[in-house]
Design a protein around this motif. Structure first.
Motif, short mmCIF file in Angstrom:
data_model
loop_
_atom_site.label_atom_id
_atom_site.label_comp_id
_atom_site.label_asym_id
_atom_site.label_seq_id
_atom_site.Cartn_x
_atom_site.Cartn_y
_atom_site.Cartn_z
N ALA A 30 -11.74 -10.27 8.97
CA ALA A 30 -11.53 -9.22 7.98
C ALA A 30 -11.37 -9.80 6.58
N ALA A 31 -10.66 -10.93 6.47
CA ALA A 31 -10.50 -11.59 5.16
C ALA A 31 -11.85 -12.08 4.64
N ARG A 32 -12.65 -12.65 5.51
CA ARG A 32 -13.98 -13.14 5.11
C ARG A 32 -14.88 -11.99 4.67
N ALA A 259 -2.24 -14.73 11.49
CA ALA A 259 -2.69 -13.34 11.33
C ALA A 259 -1.70 -12.54 10.50
N LEU A 260 -0.42 -12.73 10.74
CA LEU A 260 0.60 -11.97 10.01
C LEU A 260 0.50 -12.23 8.50
N PHE A 265 -0.71 -10.53 3.03
CA PHE A 265 -1.01 -11.00 1.68
C PHE A 265 -2.46 -10.80 1.25
N ILE A 266 -3.35 -10.56 2.20
CA ILE A 266 -4.76 -10.35 1.84
C ILE A 266 -5.24 -8.95 2.22
N LEU A 267 -4.93 -8.53 3.43
CA LEU A 267 -5.40 -7.21 3.90
C LEU A 267 -4.45 -6.08 3.52
N ASN A 268 -3.26 -6.45 3.01
CA ASN A 268 -2.28 -5.48 2.55
C ASN A 268 -1.88 -4.46 3.62
N LYS A 269 -1.72 -4.97 4.83
CA LYS A 269 -1.31 -4.08 5.92
C LYS A 269 0.21 -3.98 5.99
#
Length: 269
Positions: A30-32, A259-260, A265-269
């Motif tokens: 997802a980050a990629r 993953a956490l 910090f990237i996917l803002n979940k």
């Protein structure tokens, strides 16, 4: 916004059984997909990283890998080396002589000969097994002074290695980068070589600065990149000295710690 994530492998990306969890794999993907560059930064040789790079789909010429504690930084598909800071045969011979005096085993990675050791031993076989490579037993006196040696390692039972480390001369730390990656592995490298300088060079190559970089690790050989990163993350299973350097402590490698961090910090979940 974070644009580069550098991940240690053993004890960080990989679970205790040397696998990548589905949740971690999904987070990296997802980050990629959001344009974030994810790289593996390991003490391992590239041969010991390939199957995980394949599993993550990180195999194009826009993907990079930092191997041997970033002594080598390469594009993955073309294998183009964009940074190389290594040792020589003379270094290996001198370190092997010191190891003999201290009563511990030694091995090294040679550009020509691969994984070499003067005497076969459990920990060299362990290195060979986890990286799926072969071992060559050879006296380091056979090396030419100018042979390319990527790194040298003191290796032995933790109590034996600890005793040897306590006796290392102070000047050795001025000549080389010396980091402990496991209780039984002490890694000795070119003084300009560590994961921090490797990640910094890659960030510059990509037009990024430290504030855009996340680095995650668990052991002493990760300390330089955690210090460099805008967000230095220690795993829940990290050593206390690594945790003390970190901006953030996540869950362990067996609890989807990587993953956490990506999710928060990237996917803002």
């Amino acid at each position: 916004m974070y644009k580069l994530v550098a991940l240690d492998m053993d004890g960080t990306l990989l679970t205790s059984n040397k696998t990548i969890s589905p949740r971690t794999k999904q987070a990296i993907q997802a980050a990629r997909e959001q344009g974030v560059v994810v790289v593996l930064a390991s003490g391992r040789p590239v041969d010991g990283m390939v199957r995980y790079l394949d599993e993550l789909g990180m195999t194009s010429d826009q993907d990079y890998v930092l191997s041997y504690n970033a002594s080598l930084v390469q594009r993955i598909a073309s294998k183009e080396v964009i940074r190389k800071q290594i040792l020589t045969g003379l270094d290996a011979k001198n370190i092997a002589n010191l190891a003999r005096e201290l009563g511990c085993h030694v091995h090294a990675f040679s550009s020509e000969h691969g994984l070499i050791t003067p005497a076969d031993n459990y920990y060299t076989q362990h290195e060979a097994k986890i990286n799926q490579i072969s071992t060559t037993v050879m006296d380091f006196s056979e090396l030419a002074d100018d042979d390319e040696i990527i790194k040298v390692m003191l290796i032995d039972e933790p109590e034996v290695l600890s005793a040897a480390i306590a006796q290392l001369p102070a000047e050795l730390y001025e000549q080389y980068t010396i980091v402990q990656s496991a209780p039984f592995f002490l890694e000795i490298m070119n003084p300009k070589s560590n994961k921090g300088t490797g990640v910094a060079m890659l960030a510059e190559h990509l037009g990024l600065d430290a504030s855009q970089v996340i680095c995650m690790g668990d052991a002493g050989n990760d300390s330089h990149m955690l210090e460099y990163a805008g967000l230095g993350v220690a795993m829940g299973n990290a050593t206390d000295d690594v945790k003390a350097l970190a901006n953030h402590i996540t869950a362990s490698n067996d609890e989807d710690g990587v993953a956490l961090v990506i999710e928060e910090f990237i996917l803002n979940k």
